[in-house]
Design an enzyme around this catalytic site. Sequence first.
Site, PDB file in Angstrom:
ATOM      1  CB  SER A  99     -58.226 -16.725  53.421  1.00 33.99           C
ATOM      2  OG  SER A  99     -57.286 -17.091  54.417  1.00 33.99           O
ATOM      3  CG  HIS A 100     -62.898 -15.484  52.781  1.00 34.00           C
ATOM      4  ND1 HIS A 100     -63.358 -14.332  52.192  1.00 34.00           N
ATOM      5  CD2 HIS A 100     -62.281 -15.091  53.910  1.00 34.00           C
ATOM      6  CE1 HIS A 100     -63.054 -13.287  52.938  1.00 34.00           C
ATOM      7  NE2 HIS A 100     -62.389 -13.719  53.994  1.00 34.00           N
TER       8      HIS A 100
END
Length: 215
Positions: free
Chosen positions: A140-141
């Site tokens: 994820s980010h």
Amino acid sequence: MRTIEPIYIVGAGGLAKEAAWLIERHGGYQVCGFLDADESRWGQEHGGHAILGGDGVLATSSERVAVCLAIGARRIASAVAERLAEIPHLRFPTLVDPSSICDLSRVSLGEGTLVLAGVALTVDVSIGAHCLLNPGCTLSHDTALGDFVSLGPRVSLAGAVRVGDGVEVGTGASILPGVRVGRDAVVGAGAVVTRDVPAGVTVVGVPARPMRPPG
């Protein structure tokens, strides 16, 4: 017309077969064969390609050669990469399976990294050199991996996770947002990591805790 470049795969195990499949799907490269230290396997067929010899074969070429390092054990892979770096005409392309989600305008990938089938990299993700992302991983980010990191199949890293050099994360493990994993640590299969892991420590379980020494 797109140029087809020859590439050698260093290693002749299961990962090497997966790497060959990735390369065939990726396009742009033609697998010359596998290179392996085990002399008893030289001349044998493996995964549809021949095992040509040891990695000394790479030193005989005078032209620039593409190499895929397909050795699962991170310490061995690191040692082999260090030795091969002394051969000036070698290069280690980054290879991403076409089924993976990876927007290179928002993701940074180091040289020699392998992204296998079905991996999802979202935004502002940074991956170091010679990392291995096995099938089905999700990053994820704002997550960042160091060099020579190995993520087993279906590993999930939440936002802003930091993973140091040489870390190995087992199949199906999850690391929660903002957690830091120190270099050369090991995360066991299926573990859920909720807090920072010091360098060199092995953690297992749900929630993940340091493995107790035997006895």
